[in-house]
Design a protein around this motif. Structure first.
Motif, PDB file in Angstrom:
ATOM      1  N   ASN A   1       0.831  -1.195   0.000  1.00  0.00           N
ATOM      2  CA  ASN A   1       0.000   0.000   0.000  1.00  0.00           C
ATOM      3  C   ASN A   1       0.870   1.251   0.000  1.00  0.00           C
ATOM      4  O   ASN A   1       0.613   2.213  -0.746  1.00  0.00           O
ATOM      5  CB  ASN A   1      -0.928  -0.027   1.212  1.00  0.00           C
ATOM      6  CG  ASN A   1      -1.814   1.200   1.307  1.00  0.00           C
ATOM      7  OD1 ASN A   1      -1.680   2.004   2.234  1.00  0.00           O
ATOM      8  ND2 ASN A   1      -2.722   1.360   0.365  1.00  0.00           N
ATOM      9  N   GLU A   2       1.909   1.240   0.816  1.00  0.00           N
ATOM     10  CA  GLU A   2       2.828   2.394   0.864  1.00  0.00           C
ATOM     11  C   GLU A   2       3.569   2.569  -0.459  1.00  0.00           C
ATOM     12  O   GLU A   2       3.892   3.705  -0.844  1.00  0.00           O
ATOM     13  CB  GLU A   2       3.818   2.210   2.016  1.00  0.00           C
ATOM     14  CG  GLU A   2       3.166   2.302   3.394  1.00  0.00           C
ATOM     15  CD  GLU A   2       4.115   1.945   4.525  1.00  0.00           C
ATOM     16  OE1 GLU A   2       5.212   1.398   4.224  1.00  0.00           O
ATOM     17  OE2 GLU A   2       3.778   2.201   5.688  1.00  0.00           O
ATOM     18  N   ALA A   3       3.795   1.450  -1.153  1.00  0.00           N
ATOM     19  CA  ALA A   3       4.487   1.509  -2.448  1.00  0.00           C
ATOM     20  C   ALA A   3       3.536   1.830  -3.598  1.00  0.00           C
ATOM     21  O   ALA A   3       3.977   1.946  -4.748  1.00  0.00           O
ATOM     22  CB  ALA A   3       5.198   0.178  -2.713  1.00  0.00           C
ATOM     23  N   GLY A   4       2.244   1.954  -3.304  1.00  0.00           N
ATOM     24  CA  GLY A   4       1.263   2.266  -4.339  1.00  0.00           C
ATOM     25  C   GLY A   4       0.843   1.087  -5.180  1.00  0.00           C
ATOM     26  O   GLY A   4       0.265   1.263  -6.261  1.00  0.00           O
ATOM     27  N   GLU A   5       1.087  -0.126  -4.701  1.00  0.00           N
ATOM     28  CA  GLU A   5       0.758  -1.323  -5.474  1.00  0.00           C
ATOM     29  C   GLU A   5      -0.644  -1.851  -5.186  1.00  0.00           C
ATOM     30  O   GLU A   5      -1.241  -2.529  -6.022  1.00  0.00           O
ATOM     31  CB  GLU A   5       1.791  -2.418  -5.182  1.00  0.00           C
ATOM     32  CG  GLU A   5       3.202  -2.031  -5.609  1.00  0.00           C
ATOM     33  CD  GLU A   5       4.263  -2.960  -5.039  1.00  0.00           C
ATOM     34  OE1 GLU A   5       3.889  -3.890  -4.289  1.00  0.00           O
ATOM     35  OE2 GLU A   5       5.453  -2.757  -5.332  1.00  0.00           O
ATOM     36  N   VAL A   6      -1.151  -1.585  -3.994  1.00  0.00           N
ATOM     37  CA  VAL A   6      -2.528  -1.933  -3.645  1.00  0.00           C
ATOM     38  C   VAL A   6      -3.173  -0.707  -3.019  1.00  0.00           C
ATOM     39  O   VAL A   6      -2.488   0.183  -2.503  1.00  0.00           O
ATOM     40  CB  VAL A   6      -2.603  -3.126  -2.664  1.00  0.00           C
ATOM     41  CG1 VAL A   6      -2.109  -4.406  -3.304  1.00  0.00           C
ATOM     42  CG2 VAL A   6      -1.858  -2.827  -1.368  1.00  0.00           C
ATOM     43  N   VAL A   7      -4.499  -0.682  -3.047  1.00  0.00           N
ATOM     44  CA  VAL A   7      -5.221   0.463  -2.508  1.00  0.00           C
ATOM     45  C   VAL A   7      -6.448  -0.032  -1.759  1.00  0.00           C
ATOM     46  O   VAL A   7      -7.051  -1.042  -2.127  1.00  0.00           O
ATOM     47  CB  VAL A   7      -5.626   1.434  -3.638  1.00  0.00           C
ATOM     48  CG1 VAL A   7      -6.573   0.771  -4.630  1.00  0.00           C
ATOM     49  CG2 VAL A   7      -6.249   2.708  -3.071  1.00  0.00           C
ATOM     50  N   SER A   8      -6.791   0.660  -0.684  1.00  0.00           N
ATOM     51  CA  SER A   8      -8.035   0.385   0.022  1.00  0.00           C
ATOM     52  C   SER A   8      -9.148   1.211  -0.608  1.00  0.00           C
ATOM     53  O   SER A   8      -8.947   2.386  -0.949  1.00  0.00           O
ATOM     54  CB  SER A   8      -7.910   0.743   1.509  1.00  0.00           C
ATOM     55  OG  SER A   8      -9.192   0.757   2.116  1.00  0.00           O
ATOM     56  N   LEU A   9     -10.329   0.593  -0.741  1.00  0.00           N
ATOM     57  CA  LEU A   9     -11.488   1.286  -1.312  1.00  0.00           C
ATOM     58  C   LEU A   9     -12.518   1.625  -0.242  1.00  0.00           C
ATOM     59  O   LEU A   9     -13.681   1.860  -0.545  1.00  0.00           O
ATOM     60  CB  LEU A   9     -12.129   0.421  -2.398  1.00  0.00           C
ATOM     61  CG  LEU A   9     -11.262   0.123  -3.615  1.00  0.00           C
ATOM     62  CD1 LEU A   9     -12.021  -0.727  -4.612  1.00  0.00           C
ATOM     63  CD2 LEU A   9     -10.781   1.413  -4.277  1.00  0.00           C
ATOM     64  N   GLY A  10     -12.088   1.643   1.015  1.00  0.00           N
ATOM     65  CA  GLY A  10     -12.999   2.033   2.085  1.00  0.00           C
ATOM     66  C   GLY A  10     -13.775   0.860   2.657  1.00  0.00           C
ATOM     67  O   GLY A  10     -13.616  -0.293   2.254  1.00  0.00           O
ATOM     68  N   ASP A  11     -14.635   1.166   3.614  1.00  0.00           N
ATOM     69  CA  ASP A  11     -15.353   0.141   4.362  1.00  0.00           C
ATOM     70  C   ASP A  11     -16.361  -0.608   3.500  1.00  0.00           C
ATOM     71  O   ASP A  11     -17.072  -0.005   2.696  1.00  0.00           O
ATOM     72  CB  ASP A  11     -16.102   0.763   5.542  1.00  0.00           C
ATOM     73  CG  ASP A  11     -15.170   1.323   6.605  1.00  0.00           C
ATOM     74  OD1 ASP A  11     -14.001   0.898   6.634  1.00  0.00           O
ATOM     75  OD2 ASP A  11     -15.602   2.175   7.394  1.00  0.00           O
ATOM     76  N   ILE A  12     -16.430  -1.925   3.719  1.00  0.00           N
ATOM     77  CA  ILE A  12     -17.453  -2.729   3.053  1.00  0.00           C
ATOM     78  C   ILE A  12     -18.683  -2.856   3.944  1.00  0.00           C
ATOM     79  O   ILE A  12     -19.802  -3.012   3.463  1.00  0.00           O
ATOM     80  CB  ILE A  12     -16.917  -4.116   2.658  1.00  0.00           C
ATOM     81  CG1 ILE A  12     -17.925  -4.841   1.757  1.00  0.00           C
ATOM     82  CG2 ILE A  12     -16.570  -4.970   3.890  1.00  0.00           C
ATOM     83  CD1 ILE A  12     -17.345  -6.013   1.000  1.00  0.00           C
ATOM     84  N   TYR A  13     -18.482  -2.786   5.266  1.00  0.00           N
ATOM     85  CA  TYR A  13     -19.577  -2.738   6.230  1.00  0.00           C
ATOM     86  C   TYR A  13     -19.428  -1.440   7.021  1.00  0.00           C
ATOM     87  O   TYR A  13     -18.413  -0.754   6.919  1.00  0.00           O
ATOM     88  CB  TYR A  13     -19.545  -3.934   7.182  1.00  0.00           C
ATOM     89  CG  TYR A  13     -19.392  -5.275   6.498  1.00  0.00           C
ATOM     90  CD1 TYR A  13     -20.231  -5.625   5.448  1.00  0.00           C
ATOM     91  CD2 TYR A  13     -18.417  -6.180   6.890  1.00  0.00           C
ATOM     92  CE1 TYR A  13     -20.085  -6.847   4.807  1.00  0.00           C
ATOM     93  CE2 TYR A  13     -18.273  -7.404   6.259  1.00  0.00           C
ATOM     94  CZ  TYR A  13     -19.098  -7.734   5.212  1.00  0.00           C
ATOM     95  OH  TYR A  13     -18.955  -8.931   4.574  1.00  0.00           O
ATOM     96  N   SER A  14     -20.433  -1.115   7.820  1.00  0.00           N
ATOM     97  CA  SER A  14     -20.334   0.121   8.595  1.00  0.00           C
ATOM     98  C   SER A  14     -19.394  -0.024   9.772  1.00  0.00           C
ATOM     99  O   SER A  14     -19.111   0.945  10.470  1.00  0.00           O
ATOM    100  CB  SER A  14     -21.722   0.560   9.082  1.00  0.00           C
ATOM    101  OG  SER A  14     -22.377  -0.470   9.791  1.00  0.00           O
ATOM    102  N   GLY A  15     -18.895  -1.238  10.013  1.00  0.00           N
ATOM    103  CA  GLY A  15     -17.888  -1.431  11.052  1.00  0.00           C
ATOM    104  C   GLY A  15     -18.046  -2.750  11.757  1.00  0.00           C
ATOM    105  O   GLY A  15     -19.155  -3.261  11.915  1.00  0.00           O
TER     106      GLY A  15
END
Length: 326
Positions: free
Chosen positions: A94-108
């Motif tokens: 993630n820090e290297a820009g190879e993967v990315v988070s797209l945010g929460d799939i559930y509210s938590g």
């Protein structure tokens, strides 16, 4: 060339067919071994196939190898990354820009200690973990008279160590024991049996799960979450356990960054996917009661939660998904 492209799109429109899938290969979704993940995978698979004209395959595996597969680019979507517990290979990618988070799939995600609502209503003074000493007779452990019982998660789970440390941190060790069942299924069976007979009990549990969708439970209040204290509580050898609530977990979607470049519309769809945790619990409870397979849960969701999933996609895609079910 531009004319031919326009002509092809026009003919496709006249024929009632949509533009082809953005990827000229299979879309690969990571499938885990638990229902919340498998349910979501089947929902995404149905929308991708019927709404985006994609071919979809589900790659099954455990958490660690599937996260590694996303990092390598061998899987296009991993649904349930507990971001606070993300492994180092994902963090580095993630820090290297190879993967990315797209945010929460559930509210938590939620972890806590719970009592049935019927117990809370009959005992209005019991609202906090610090009230438990006054109610130890209500939750008496049959094997250790004079002590109350709190159901723990099975031995070997991280939550087991946390709960053992919290027992000390909350000053409950002289009044309660942590009872660890042999398995997750045994814990579920104990909860189901006690609830069916309206017997009082205190238990650790987490969400999203079928159990918290099926049974009306009340969360006991805990002190505020202490990040450093929680780290110590996770260690079975923690020398000074800290009175801390569990963190409210962020459960996120992750994809290889290249997918955003190669299939931006698909990546945008993945980013929009989100179901409130309470609704996930309800769906899991329905699946459990109906003994439904993941694809059956997906069809139930698409039929009964149209106002939710149509927010994730364009009107055109939504119409195609609905038309496939008529």
């Amino acid at each position: 060339m531009k004319y031919l492209t326009w002509l092809g799109l026009a003919i496709a429109s006249l024929l009632g067919t949509a533009q082809a899938c953005e990827l000229d290969r299979n879309v690969r979704l990571a499938g885990m071994s638990w229902m919340s993940n498998l349910m979501m995978v089947e929902i995404e698979k149905a929308i991708l196939e019927d709404g985006y004209d994609c071919e979809v395959v589900v790659e099954f595996g455990d958490t660690v190898p599937m996260i590694a597969a996303v990092v390598r680019g061998d899987v296009d979507l991993y649904n349930e990354l507990w971001i606070d517990s993300a492994p180092q290979n994902w963090i580095s990618a993630n820090e290297a820009g190879e993967v990315v988070s797209l945010g929460d799939i559930y509210s938590g995600g939620v972890e806590s200690w719970w009592i049935p609502r019927y117990v809370a209503e009959q005992n209005p003074g019991l609202t906090s973990v610090y009230d438990l000493p006054d109610y130890k007779d209500l939750f008496e452990d049959r094997e250790e008279p004079g002590m109350g019982r709190i159901y723990n998660c099975p031995e070997g789970w991280v939550c087991g160590a946390i709960n053992n440390n919290l027992l000390q941190a909350f000053g409950l060790e002289d009044d309660y024991i942590m009872f660890s069942p042999g398995s997750g299924a045994a814990l579920d069976a104990a909860i189901a049996s006690s609830y069916a007979r309206e017997q009082p009990f205190v238990t650790y549990y987490w969400s999203p799960t079928a159990v918290l969708g099926k049974y009306d439970m009340v969360e006991l209040e805990m002190p505020a979450y202490d990040p450093e204290g929680h780290q110590c509580n996770m260690d079975p050898e923690c020398e000074s356990p800290v009175a801390s609530a569990f963190p409210k977990a962020s459960i996120q979607k992750t994809i290889p960054t290249a997918l955003q470049q190669n299939a931006p519309e698909m990546a945008a769809f993945f980013a929009e996917i989100n179901i409130p945790t309470d609704e996930v619990n309800t769906l899991l409870a329905w699946a459990d009661e109906q003994d439904a397979e993941p694809d059956q849960v997906a069809e139930y969701f698409l039929a009964n939660y149209e106002s939710l999933w149509t927010q994730w996609v364009s009107a055109e895609v939504a119409d195609k998904v609905k038309a496939a079910r008529q």
